[in-house]
Motif scaffolding. Structure first.
Motif: not given
Length: 382
Positions: A164, A188, A190
């Motif tokens: 994550d 992160r 993402t």
């Protein structure tokens, strides 16, 4: 020095060995080998429920306050089952760096989530030109009005595809300290500007390469106060090598046990292979190499919190010695199994592949023999 395990450590060993024996059979390992995730989220949840993710985390952050010896007990049992869960990446490397370098707020925000299994971490430090030199970093972090801009690439990030948050090392360029010091940044998975390409690791599990193309990060992405993180990186990697050494010992012990049993039941010219004196000598050599490796792994674990020079010498000595012993035990196991040693039914080849992968992680035996020798010269007064 009393090297016997305490009652609590014995209970830990019994519980993890029982869990691994009941959960990691050949079918499960084959399933994980073909799984694009590379591990089981259900098993990871069980790790959290059993307290293994919280084991080395300080008690003030919902951890159990365990040390490197307890991690070694876990990892040796994990080696017996070829466990592929991202324990080293998240707990041994990631959580340790957060605890060593992070601010109080960062520790409080991250470590309890690692302990309960809701947050996975990875550590991205290796680069193609570094050749296992931890001080060589080409990725950069430039200060901006909004925070930081990261650029560069990292390779061989253990379980980075499942993380994550990825802890990325980079050279800091700002106006508040010497240029070129290494900082650690929380990114992160993402985050815009971050691309991940994952692949299967030899012997199970997955790793990835990452590219940072001007990734924009907030101000608080930097771990701690921005002091040079190289000493913490060296400590964390030495700690990981001790843990991986214990895992290799578990793999080697499994290969020894499997080979010993095979030579008892495999007959040639009407006699078991184990009746041959030459075979017995080879099995005895394998057993000796396993015991030597176990001692080196324990020594490295006991030295994790020692002064940097003692810790580094113990870690490199263990990595070099265990790598050499692991190759010997793996090769002997395959040879004594004959043609069966390379078939999927016996899994001897799968265990050997994991040992080959161990020998290259964080530098092979040749690299660590050289590092150990260099550190030895450093410790001798002029």
């Amino acid at each position: 020095m009393d090297l016997n395990l305490s009652d609590e450590q014995k209970l830990l060993r019994e519980s993890v060995e029982r869990f691994v024996a009941g959960s990691y059979d050949a079918d499960h390992r084959r399933k994980m080998a073909n799984d694009p995730l590379g591990y089981s989220p259900a098993v990871w949840k069980q790790f959290a429920e059993l307290g293994w993710l919280a084991l080395p985390i300080p008690e003030e952050f919902d951890g159990l306050g365990g040390g490197a010896v307890e991690i070694g007990i876990l990892m040796e049992a994990f080696g017996r089952g070829l466990v592929s869960e991202p324990y080293v990446a998240t707990v041994v490397l990631g959580a340790a760096l957060i605890d060593r370098c992070g601010s109080a707020a960062q520790k409080q925000a991250i470590l309890p989530k690692v302990a309960d299994g809701s947050l996975k971490l990875a550590f991205a430090h290796s680069e193609r030109a570094a050749r296992f030199d931890l001080a060589k970093v080409a990725a950069t972090a430039n200060k901006t009005a909004q925070g930081w801009r990261l650029a560069g690439s990292k390779i061989a990030v253990l379980d980075g595809h499942a993380a994550d948050e990825i802890i990325v090392s980079a050279l800091i360029h700002d106006h508040h300290g010497p240029s070129g010091r290494i900082g650690l940044f929380l990114v992160r998975a993402t985050a815009p500007g971050l691309s991940i390409s994952d692949y299967q690791r030899l012997g199970g599990g997955r790793a990835c390469n990452i590219e940072l193309s001007g990734a924009e990060l907030p101000e608080d992405a930097l771990l701690g106060d921005g002091h040079d993180a190289l000493p913490a990186i060296e400590w964390a990697v030495d700690r990981a090598m001790a843990a991986l050494g214990a895992e290799a010992v578990g793999i080697m012990q499994t290969l020894l046990d499997t080979t010993l049993e095979y030579t008892k039941i495999r007959k040639q010219f009407g006699r078991p292979l184990s009746a041959n004196q030459v075979i017995r000598h080879r099995l005895a050599d394998m057993a000796m190499q396993v015991d030597e490796s176990r001692s080196m792994a324990l020594r490295a674990a006991l030295k994790v919190e020692s002064p940097p020079l003692d810790r580094a010498r113990a870690a490199s000595g263990a990595k070099a010695k265990i790598g050499k012993c692991a190759r010997f035990v793996g090769e002997q196991s395959i040879q004594l199994h004959g043609g069966m040693g390379v078939t999927e039914e016996l899994e001897v080849g799968a265990y050997f592949k994991r040992l080959v992968a161990f020998d290259t992680l964080f530098g092979g035996s040749a690299h660590h023999y050289a590092r150990h020798a260099q550190l030895g010269r450093t410790s001798v007064p002029a």
